[in-house]
Design a protein around this motif. Sequence first.
Motif, PDB file in Angstrom:
ATOM      1  N   MET A  61      46.926  39.082  38.195  1.00 17.62           N
ATOM      2  CA  MET A  61      45.859  39.212  39.189  1.00 17.62           C
ATOM      3  C   MET A  61      44.753  38.176  39.004  1.00 17.62           C
ATOM      4  SD  MET A  61      45.616  43.363  39.512  1.00 17.62           S
ATOM      5  CE  MET A  61      44.274  43.386  40.697  1.00 17.62           C
TER       6      MET A  61
ATOM      7  N   THR B 207      37.234  38.188  42.758  1.00 13.33           N
ATOM      8  CA  THR B 207      38.099  37.015  42.983  1.00 13.33           C
ATOM      9  C   THR B 207      37.364  35.934  43.759  1.00 13.33           C
ATOM     10  OG1 THR B 207      40.109  38.355  42.928  1.00 13.33           O
ATOM     11  CG2 THR B 207      40.237  36.215  44.045  1.00 13.33           C
TER      12      THR B 207
ATOM     13  N   GLN C 244      49.914  43.656  35.445  1.00 14.18           N
ATOM     14  CA  GLN C 244      49.196  43.440  36.696  1.00 14.18           C
ATOM     15  C   GLN C 244      47.945  42.596  36.453  1.00 14.18           C
ATOM     16  OE1 GLN C 244      48.594  47.537  37.908  1.00 14.18           O
ATOM     17  NE2 GLN C 244      50.182  47.404  39.494  1.00 14.18           N
ATOM     18  N   THR C 245      47.232  42.924  35.382  1.00  8.89           N
ATOM     19  CA  THR C 245      46.004  42.206  35.039  1.00  8.89           C
ATOM     20  C   THR C 245      46.276  40.729  34.795  1.00  8.89           C
ATOM     21  OG1 THR C 245      44.966  44.172  34.096  1.00  8.89           O
ATOM     22  CG2 THR C 245      44.148  42.036  33.339  1.00  8.89           C
TER      23      THR C 245
ATOM     24  N   TRP D 261      40.115  47.930  44.735  1.00 10.39           N
ATOM     25  CA  TRP D 261      40.551  46.697  45.379  1.00 10.39           C
ATOM     26  C   TRP D 261      39.376  45.936  45.979  1.00 10.39           C
ATOM     27  CZ3 TRP D 261      44.971  44.597  44.293  1.00 10.39           C
ATOM     28  CH2 TRP D 261      46.030  45.411  43.863  1.00 10.39           C
TER      29      TRP D 261
ATOM     30  N   TYR E  14      37.927  44.151  43.096  1.00 14.37           N
ATOM     31  CA  TYR E  14      38.790  43.021  42.745  1.00 14.37           C
ATOM     32  C   TYR E  14      38.606  41.862  43.724  1.00 14.37           C
ATOM     33  CZ  TYR E  14      43.032  40.196  42.423  1.00 14.37           C
ATOM     34  OH  TYR E  14      43.896  39.144  42.329  1.00 14.37           O
TER      35      TYR E  14
END
Length: 576
Positions: free
Chosen positions: A395, A455, A391-392, A448, A451
């Motif tokens: 992502m 991002t 996932q990392t 999230w 994250y």
Amino acid sequence: MSDHEKAVSIRTASIDDSDSFNEKHNTVVRSSSSISDDTLNLATTKPKRFFFWQWNGPSGIDLDAIATQPSVFDDEVLRKHYEPCAEYENLHRFDPSVRWTWREEITLLRKLDWKIMFFVGLMFGALQLDRGNISQATADNFLTNLKMTTNDFNNGNTIFTVSFLLAELPSQLISKKLGPDRWVPTQMVLWSIVALSQFWLTGRGSFFATRCLLGVLQGGFIADCTLYLSYFYTGAELTVRLSYFWAADVLANIIAAFLGFGILHMRGVQGRAGWRWLFLIEGILTLLVGLAAYGFMLPAPTKSKSFLRGQKGWFTEREEYILVNRILRDDPSKGDMHNRQPLNLRNLWDALCDYDIWPIYLIGLTFDMSTSTIGTYLSLTLRQLGFTTFQTTLMGLPRTVLGLIMMMVINYTIQRTNQRALFGILAQLWSLPNLIALRTFGTHTNRWSKYAVTTILLGHPTPHAAQVAWTSRNSNSVRTRTVSSAVYNMWCQLGGIICNYIYRKDDAPLYKRGNTDLIALGCMSIAIYALAKVYYVYRNKKRDAIWNAKTTEEKNHYLTTTTDKGNKRLDFRFVS
């Protein structure tokens, strides 16, 4: 000063400002009564800044009209002072009487982009594979397998950055002596061997050793490629191509994410960790690109014939004439020396002592600190938030795609507006709200949300490509331009060293202290941009007052007799 340096300044003030150019050109060049009749067959329009969507050329222009731009070579008296030296590698294609159309120029630019720019971008992408896969490795128990801590990882990054920094200028000296077409492929082959050897890392000592060797061998690569591109593109075109250059870096990160996702799944193959296969496979890919570079990098625009490139070469004789003369008309000093003629220590000293470039060096030190620190630790941060290894790896893609789009937008906007410092400030203002949000997050904040903010922060519009061109533009001396670009990169590396010590083990996992420091650094970067803008505007106004007070005869006398060099000339104006 040399005649060629005078020619650069005659063409200058602001290459992006056609009104300023025309005013200067009329004052300096057309003041002579010896203008050739050939000037009647010159372009009446400045070229547009071609971008990747402008395949049909500048709108509203007859493609069969003359595209040849005015220059000092149109003056029969002055041209002899600016002609290329006898050692210039393209001298046999120099002819001031050559004229060409927009259709021919656009066709040539397309060919240059595919034959020259594309492969240089590919090489930069290969660099990023070997330079950036260490971050992906940390998502696959890299530190645990080698029994290392976060501080060991920081020290390894610092060793790499210091080695990279110290190799910048020596690499430039070697490149100028051997030629980029020889030195750059050699760099790639050597560092790829070191990169793939990381498959056999055993602990902290071998990790530090490979970090040092990679830094030494990769240092100077970016400045070497910038020098190489300058042989084929005009000053205005180079800035846009540097945007392509860094776009290749971002695209490599996207490709690397998918490669990493697949390669890390090889964990357990022959009893080896996935990160070991990552280093081995990506190192082999870079080695192949490096070997291909020996055949695909040209010694000079007029020397494209070879076994790999074909007996006819990439360019026709007509295209070689256009290529050489359009470059020299834009900047006559590019014919001042052979492309394998080495730089001397005086060039290095002059570049270091040029205080008018120091504001850009300070910008290089600070502008990326607020984001690069978080980018380096993205994989570790995502793992700490509970995401899996795979996932990392994936992502990181959204921030990479966002960063690519925003980088192209800001650099194109900078070209259109001719404003560097202003958009540098806007880039910092993008980052600050996100840094403040990260500073306020606690242990119970939804992962999230963290994250999403990270991002957006890492997808910031970076003006780095425009700043490299800014350094070159404000140097206004071909002999020191490459050196100043290397020094700018060194300041960027110094900023990277500082970043390695902002996030510390005792501040994990929220890094409250570190994020506070990043906010302060972002504010400091805004102040430096603003001061740089004020400084260059002040310098230009001061020179305007002196220059505009002179009569036409006094201006011509100054241009003929001055000993001022580069950006110290009264007729030169800084870009801000």
